[in-house]
Design a protein around this motif. Structure first.
Motif, mmCIF file in Angstrom:
data_model
loop_
_atom_site.group_PDB
_atom_site.id
_atom_site.type_symbol
_atom_site.label_atom_id
_atom_site.label_comp_id
_atom_site.label_asym_id
_atom_site.label_seq_id
_atom_site.Cartn_x
_atom_site.Cartn_y
_atom_site.Cartn_z
ATOM 1 N N LYS A 127 28.356 33.587 60.667
ATOM 2 C CA LYS A 127 27.348 33.763 59.631
ATOM 3 C C LYS A 127 27.018 35.229 59.362
ATOM 4 C CE LYS A 127 26.451 29.286 59.209
ATOM 5 N NZ LYS A 127 26.734 28.543 57.955
ATOM 6 N N LYS A 128 27.350 36.114 60.314
ATOM 7 C CA LYS A 128 27.008 37.533 60.173
ATOM 8 C C LYS A 128 28.152 38.349 59.569
ATOM 9 C CE LYS A 128 24.115 37.196 64.308
ATOM 10 N NZ LYS A 128 23.907 37.668 65.696
ATOM 11 N N LEU A 129 29.196 37.681 59.130
ATOM 12 C CA LEU A 129 30.383 38.373 58.636
ATOM 13 C C LEU A 129 30.046 39.220 57.408
ATOM 14 C CD1 LEU A 129 33.343 38.300 59.677
ATOM 15 C CD2 LEU A 129 33.858 36.792 57.751
ATOM 16 N N ARG A 130 30.517 40.490 57.451
ATOM 17 C CA ARG A 130 30.301 41.420 56.334
ATOM 18 C C ARG A 130 31.569 41.647 55.523
ATOM 19 N NH1 ARG A 130 25.810 40.892 58.268
ATOM 20 N NH2 ARG A 130 24.086 42.403 58.199
ATOM 21 N N SER A 131 32.736 41.605 56.187
ATOM 22 C CA SER A 131 33.988 41.826 55.450
ATOM 23 C C SER A 131 35.055 40.866 55.955
ATOM 24 C CB SER A 131 34.463 43.280 55.602
ATOM 25 O OG SER A 131 34.987 43.523 56.893
ATOM 26 N N LEU A 132 35.872 40.397 55.013
ATOM 27 C CA LEU A 132 36.955 39.465 55.346
ATOM 28 C C LEU A 132 38.174 39.800 54.490
ATOM 29 C CD1 LEU A 132 38.028 36.948 56.809
ATOM 30 C CD2 LEU A 132 37.039 35.564 54.970
ATOM 31 N N ASP A 133 39.282 40.060 55.145
ATOM 32 C CA ASP A 133 40.532 40.379 54.455
ATOM 33 C C ASP A 133 41.497 39.216 54.626
ATOM 34 O OD1 ASP A 133 42.997 41.395 53.585
ATOM 35 O OD2 ASP A 133 42.469 43.440 54.162
ATOM 36 N N LEU A 134 41.806 38.549 53.518
ATOM 37 C CA LEU A 134 42.747 37.425 53.509
ATOM 38 C C LEU A 134 43.943 37.748 52.610
ATOM 39 C CD1 LEU A 134 40.223 34.438 53.296
ATOM 40 C CD2 LEU A 134 41.423 35.275 55.318
ATOM 41 N N TRP A 135 44.304 39.014 52.538
ATOM 42 C CA TRP A 135 45.414 39.482 51.707
ATOM 43 C C TRP A 135 46.684 38.662 51.966
ATOM 44 C CZ3 TRP A 135 46.235 42.979 47.872
ATOM 45 C CH2 TRP A 135 47.507 43.532 47.712
ATOM 46 N N ARG A 136 47.228 38.082 50.912
ATOM 47 C CA ARG A 136 48.476 37.308 50.944
ATOM 48 C C ARG A 136 48.387 36.064 51.849
ATOM 49 N NH1 ARG A 136 52.620 39.498 48.115
ATOM 50 N NH2 ARG A 136 52.400 41.685 47.506
ATOM 51 N N CYS A 137 47.217 35.490 51.936
ATOM 52 C CA CYS A 137 47.073 34.199 52.631
ATOM 53 C C CYS A 137 47.255 33.106 51.573
ATOM 54 C CB CYS A 137 45.708 34.107 53.297
ATOM 55 S SG CYS A 137 45.428 35.409 54.512
ATOM 56 N N THR A 161 58.743 46.602 41.598
ATOM 57 C CA THR A 161 58.681 45.775 42.803
ATOM 58 C C THR A 161 59.794 46.089 43.792
ATOM 59 O OG1 THR A 161 60.030 44.028 41.793
ATOM 60 C CG2 THR A 161 57.646 43.875 41.513
ATOM 61 N N GLN A 162 60.876 46.763 43.344
ATOM 62 C CA GLN A 162 62.021 47.025 44.222
ATOM 63 C C GLN A 162 61.826 48.238 45.116
ATOM 64 O OE1 GLN A 162 62.012 46.761 40.852
ATOM 65 N NE2 GLN A 162 63.957 45.949 40.092
ATOM 66 N N THR A 163 60.620 48.828 45.112
ATOM 67 C CA THR A 163 60.355 50.025 45.910
ATOM 68 C C THR A 163 59.516 49.694 47.153
ATOM 69 O OG1 THR A 163 58.396 50.500 44.580
ATOM 70 C CG2 THR A 163 60.469 51.531 43.899
ATOM 71 N N ALA A 164 59.353 50.688 47.999
ATOM 72 C CA ALA A 164 58.523 50.563 49.201
ATOM 73 C C ALA A 164 57.133 51.111 48.901
ATOM 74 C CB ALA A 164 59.156 51.331 50.357
ATOM 75 N N VAL A 165 56.111 50.307 49.160
ATOM 76 C CA VAL A 165 54.730 50.672 48.843
ATOM 77 C C VAL A 165 53.857 50.396 50.061
ATOM 78 C CG1 VAL A 165 52.800 50.343 47.254
ATOM 79 C CG2 VAL A 165 55.151 50.006 46.447
ATOM 80 N N PHE A 166 53.028 51.357 50.426
ATOM 81 C CA PHE A 166 52.103 51.167 51.546
ATOM 82 C C PHE A 166 50.853 50.440 51.076
ATOM 83 C CE2 PHE A 166 54.837 54.628 52.884
ATOM 84 C CZ PHE A 166 55.114 54.282 54.191
ATOM 85 N N ARG A 167 50.040 50.036 52.006
ATOM 86 C CA ARG A 167 48.930 49.126 51.717
ATOM 87 C C ARG A 167 47.763 49.804 51.006
ATOM 88 N NH1 ARG A 167 45.981 46.365 49.996
ATOM 89 N NH2 ARG A 167 44.775 44.626 50.793
ATOM 90 N N MET A 168 47.562 51.110 51.224
ATOM 91 C CA MET A 168 46.349 51.760 50.732
ATOM 92 C C MET A 168 46.690 53.050 49.996
ATOM 93 S SD MET A 168 43.709 51.176 53.924
ATOM 94 C CE MET A 168 44.763 51.988 55.123
ATOM 95 N N TYR A 169 45.726 53.543 49.249
ATOM 96 C CA TYR A 169 45.828 54.848 48.599
ATOM 97 C C TYR A 169 44.422 55.371 48.345
ATOM 98 C CZ TYR A 169 44.363 52.748 44.180
ATOM 99 O OH TYR A 169 43.626 52.110 43.206
ATOM 100 N N TYR A 197 52.599 46.947 51.081
ATOM 101 C CA TYR A 197 51.891 46.182 50.065
ATOM 102 C C TYR A 197 52.452 44.767 49.943
ATOM 103 C CZ TYR A 197 49.798 45.282 45.433
ATOM 104 O OH TYR A 197 49.085 44.762 44.376
ATOM 105 N N GLY A 198 53.731 44.624 50.244
ATOM 106 C CA GLY A 198 54.415 43.361 49.992
ATOM 107 C C GLY A 198 54.161 42.292 51.036
ATOM 108 N N SER A 199 54.858 41.187 50.834
ATOM 109 C CA SER A 199 54.748 40.022 51.708
ATOM 110 C C SER A 199 55.764 40.108 52.839
ATOM 111 C CB SER A 199 54.981 38.751 50.889
ATOM 112 O OG SER A 199 55.199 37.640 51.725
#
Length: 613
Positions: free
Chosen positions: A471-481, A84-92, A57-59
Motif C-alpha cells: 500500500k505504500k508503493l510510490r513507484s512501479l516499473d512494469l516496462w515490457r510486461c 528499430t535495427q539499432t542498439a538503444v539504451f534504456r535512459m537518456y 530499450y528493447g525486449s
C-alpha cells in the motif's frame, strides 16, 4: 573482414624504457632497415558477438532496439533517425535522475567517473588496436570511454590475470545535431592483443535516446616492434588522477602496503596532531578511495584516520570495477565493518571476485548495510543472495538490475529481507512464485522495478498481490510486461493510491477501450510520471482524464499512439503546470508543425518527436 596496408610505421613508435644506448641502437637498427621491413597489415572487423550490457530499450525476446544489433555490419548507417535495427539504451537526459525512484548518489565517487551504461563486444581476431569506429545513427555523443580487455572470450585458455586498459576517455557531450556520424577518437596504444572491447555510455546531456549501429575494430596482428618498451608517448592529458587510480587496491597490494605495521615511526605529524579528531575526519572524508589509500602510507596518525570505519559508512566501488578483486575486498574488510551504503555494480566479472570472496566480505560487513547496489554482477549465485539475506538484517535497498545469469531459485531468498523499501529486478530471471513470496513478506516496499522480467507468467496476479500487500508503493516499473490486462491494472491502481511513478511502456495487452487508463487517472492524483509507450490505443479521453485528475504530472510518454490529437495535448499542457517531458514520437496525429506550435506556447516543456530519415 577487410585488410589494408599501412605504409608508415611511425604511428606505432613508443618512447622506450631501456638505457639511452639501447634506445639509440634500436632506433638506428630500425632506421637502417626501414626500407626492408614488410608492410604492416591492418585487420578491420565488425563485432562478432555482444557479450554483456547494462540495459537496453528493447525486449529480451526480439531484436528491435536491443544491444544485439551491434553484432555484425551496420544496418542503418549512414542514414540518420530512429530505427528499430539499432542498439538503444534504456535512459537518456536528466529525466530519470529527477524521479523519486532514482537512487541517492554516493559520496566519494570520483568527479571524472561519468559512466551510466556499458556494452561489451567480442571480435573474431585478437589485434593490437590502431583505431575504433563507432557508427552512431541518432543523437550521437554518448560514448565516453572505450576499453580493451586481455581476455579472449573465444579461447579455452584464459590468462592468469585479466587486464582492462582504457583506450580513450572523454567527458559527456551535447551534440548540436541528432544526425548520424562516425566517431573515431584517437586511441592509446596497448601492449597486448585484444578482441574484447567495452563502450561506456553517458546520455545525460542528450536530448533523446542515442542509437548505435555498429563498431569497427582496426588493428595489427603482430606486436609493433618497439612495443617492448613500455613507456607510452607522454600526453599531458594522461597525467590525471584517473591514471593514478590504477594503484587502487590492485591485487590488494596497495591496501597491504597501507598496513600500519609497515609505516615508519614518525615523531611529528606537522600540525595535524594538534587538530581535533573530528576535524581531521572531516578533511579526510573528501578524499576518493585511492587517495585514502595513498594518504594512509604517510604517517601512523593519518593511517588511523584513513582506516577508521567511520570513513566507510558509504562506499561506491563501481568506478573501480576493472580492478576490484577478492584481495581488494579482503583489504577493505576491516574498514567496512560499519558500512551502510555499498555500490558494487559492474564489479567482479570474469573471475575477478569469487563467491567465497564476496560471501566472506558480506559476513563481516553486512550487519549495518541499508543499501546494496549489485547491478550487472554476474558472479552472484544463490549462495550469495542467501548470505545477503542472512547477514544484512537492516537492508532496505537492493539492486540486482541486469543480473540475468542469476538462477531463478536464488530470488526466493529475497523474501527474507522483510525491511526492503527499494527493489530493482530489471532484466532478471525471477519467476512468479518467488515474486509472490517477496510481495507477501516485503510489505514496506516503496519502489519496485520489474521491467523486462520475462519469466513472470501472470502479471495480473502480481498486480493483484502488489495492490493487496504494498500500500505504500510510490513507484512501479512494469516496462515490457506484456501479459497484464485491464483487470490487473484496475486492481493495482485501486490498491496503490500513493503511486507517483508508473511505467507501463510496451505493455501491449492493455486496451484503452476497457476504460483502464481513465480509471488509472482518477485513482492516482499524486502521479508525477506515466509511461504508456507504444500503446496504440491511448486516446483523447485518456489524456483529458489525466489533465483533469493528475495535475502533478512531470513526465509522460505516449509514443506510438494513433488516437491522440493536438487539442487534447494542449489541454494536458494547460492543466499540468509542472510538466517537463512529453514524448509524442510516432504519434500519427501529432506532426512536427503541431509540436512546434505547442513548444512556442509551452517553452518549459521538452516535447519529443523523433524522426526517421
Amino acid at each position: 573482414m577487410k585488410r589494408r596496408p599501412i605504409p608508415d610505421l611511425n604511428w606505432y613508435l613508443e618512447m622506450p624504457t631501456g638505457t639511452r644506448g639501447e634506445v639509440m641502437n634500436s632506433r638506428r637498427a630500425i632506421e637502417s632497415n626501414h626500407r626492408t621491413l614488410p608492410l604492416t597489415v591492418v585487420v578491420q572487423q565488425y563485432a562478432k558477438e555482444v557479450l554483456d550490457f547494462s540495459s537496453h530499450y528493447g525486449s529480451e525476446n526480439s531484436m528491435s532496439y536491443t544491444m544485439w544489433n551491434l553484432a555484425g555490419m551496420p544496418n542503418v548507417y549512414p542514414s540518420s533517425g530512429d530505427f528499430t535495427q539499432t542498439a538503444v539504451f534504456r535512459m537518456y537526459g536528466k529525466w530519470w535522475e529527477q524521479c523519486a525512484s532514482a537512487p541517492q548518489p554516493f559520496r566519494r565517487t570520483p568527479l571524472n567517473f561519468h559512466s551510466q551504461d556499458y556494452v561489451e563486444l567480442a571480435f573474431e581476431e585478437p589485434v593490437y588496436p590502431t583505431a575504433i569506429d563507432v557508427l552512431e545513427t541518432y543523437h550521437p555523443g554518448a560514448v565516453i570511454r572505450i576499453l580493451a580487455c586481455s581476455l579472449n572470450p573465444f579461447s579455452q585458455n584464459p590468462p592468469a590475470e585479466v587486464r582492462w586498459e582504457v583506450l580513450w576517455s572523454g567527458e559527456p557531450t551535447k551534440t548540436l545535431t541528432p544526425q548520424a556520424r562516425q566517431f573515431s577518437p584517437s586511441i592509446k596504444q596497448i601492449n597486448f592483443a585484444t578482441n574484447l572491447i567495452r563502450l561506456e555510455i553517458n546520455s545525460s546531456l542528450l536530448e533523446y535516446y542515442t542509437e548505435l549501429d555498429a563498431v569497427v575494430l582496426h588493428g595489427v596482428k603482430e606486436r609493433p616492434i618497439l612495443s617492448l618498451y613500455k613507456m607510452p608517448v607522454i600526453d599531458i592529458n594522461d597525467l590525471s588522477d584517473s591514471d593514478e587510480e590504477k594503484d587502487m587496491c590492485e591485487s590488494g597490494s596497495l591496501c597491504k602496503r597501507c598496513g600500519g605495521s609497515s609505516l615508519k615511526e614518525h615523531t611529528g605529524n606537522g600540525f595535524f596532531d594538534k587538530l581535533p579528531y573530528e576535524l581531521i575526519q572531516l578533511i579526510v572524508s573528501h578524499l576518493t578511495l585511492p587517495d585514502l589509500c595513498r594518504l594512509a602510507q604517510t604517517s601512523k596518525l593519518l593511517y588511523q584516520h584513513c582506516c577508521d570505519p567511520l570513513q566507510y559508512i558509504q562506499l561506491s566501488l563501481q568506478c573501480y570495477w576493472s580492478r576490484l578483486t577478492d584481495a581488494s575486498l579482503e583489504c577493505l574488510q576491516s574498514r567496512c565493518t560499519l558500512i551502510q551504503r555499498l555500490n558494487m555494480s559492474w564489479c567482479g566479472n570474469k573471475g575477478a571476485i569469487t563467491i567465497t570472496g564476496f560471501c566472506s566480505f558480506m559476513k563481516v560487513c553486512g550487519s549495518e548495510l541499508v543499501c546494496l547496489e549489485l547491478a550487472c554482477c554476474h558472479f552472484l549465485n544463490e549462495a550469495c543472495i542467501e548470505v545477503i539475506a542472512q547477514t544484512c538484517p537492516n537492508l532496505q535497498e537492493l539492486n540486482l538490475s541486469s543480473c540475468d545469469r542469476l538462477h531463478p531459485q536464488a530470488f526466493n531468498h529475497i523474501s527474507k529481507m522483510s525491511g526492503l523499501r527499494r527493489l530493482i529486478l530489471y532484466r532478471t530471471k525471477i519467476e512468479q512464485t518467488a515474486m509472490l513470496s517477496i510481495l507477501t513478506f516485503c510489505t514496506e516496499l516503496r519502489h519496485l522495478n520489474l521491467g523486462s522480467c520475462v519469466m513472470i507468467e501472470d502479471y495480473d496476479l502480481i498486480a493483484s498481490m502488489i495492490s493487496a500487500k504494498c500500500k505504500k508503493l510510490r513507484s512501479l516499473d512494469l516496462w515490457r510486461c506484456k501479459n497484464m490486462t485491464e483487470k490487473g491494472l484496475t486492481e493495482l491502481v485501486s490498491g496503490c493510491r500513493l503511486l507517483e511513478e508508473l511505467d507501463l511502456g510496451w505493455c501491449s495487452t492493455l486496451q484503452s477501450s476497457t476504460g483502464c487508463f481513465v480509471h488509472l487517472a482518477r485513482q492516482l492524483p499524486s502521479l508525477r510520471k506515466l509511461f504508456l509507450t507504444a500503446n496504440r490505443t491511448v486516446c483523447d479521453s485518456d489524456i483529458e482524464e489525466l489533465a483533469n485528475n493528475c495535475q502533478h504530472l512531470q513526465h509522460i510518454d505516449i509514443l506510438g499512439t494513433r488516437m491522440v490529437s493536438p487539442a487534447s495535448l494542449r489541454k494536458l499542457l494547460q492543466s499540468c503546470k509542472k510538466l517537463l517531458l512529453l514524448d509524442v514520437s510516432f504519434c500519427s496525429q501529432i506532426d512536427y508543425q503541431a509540436v512546434q506550435e505547442l513548444t512556442v506556447h509551452f517553452p518549459n516543456v521538452s516535447i519529443k518527436k523523433s524522426f526517421t530519415q
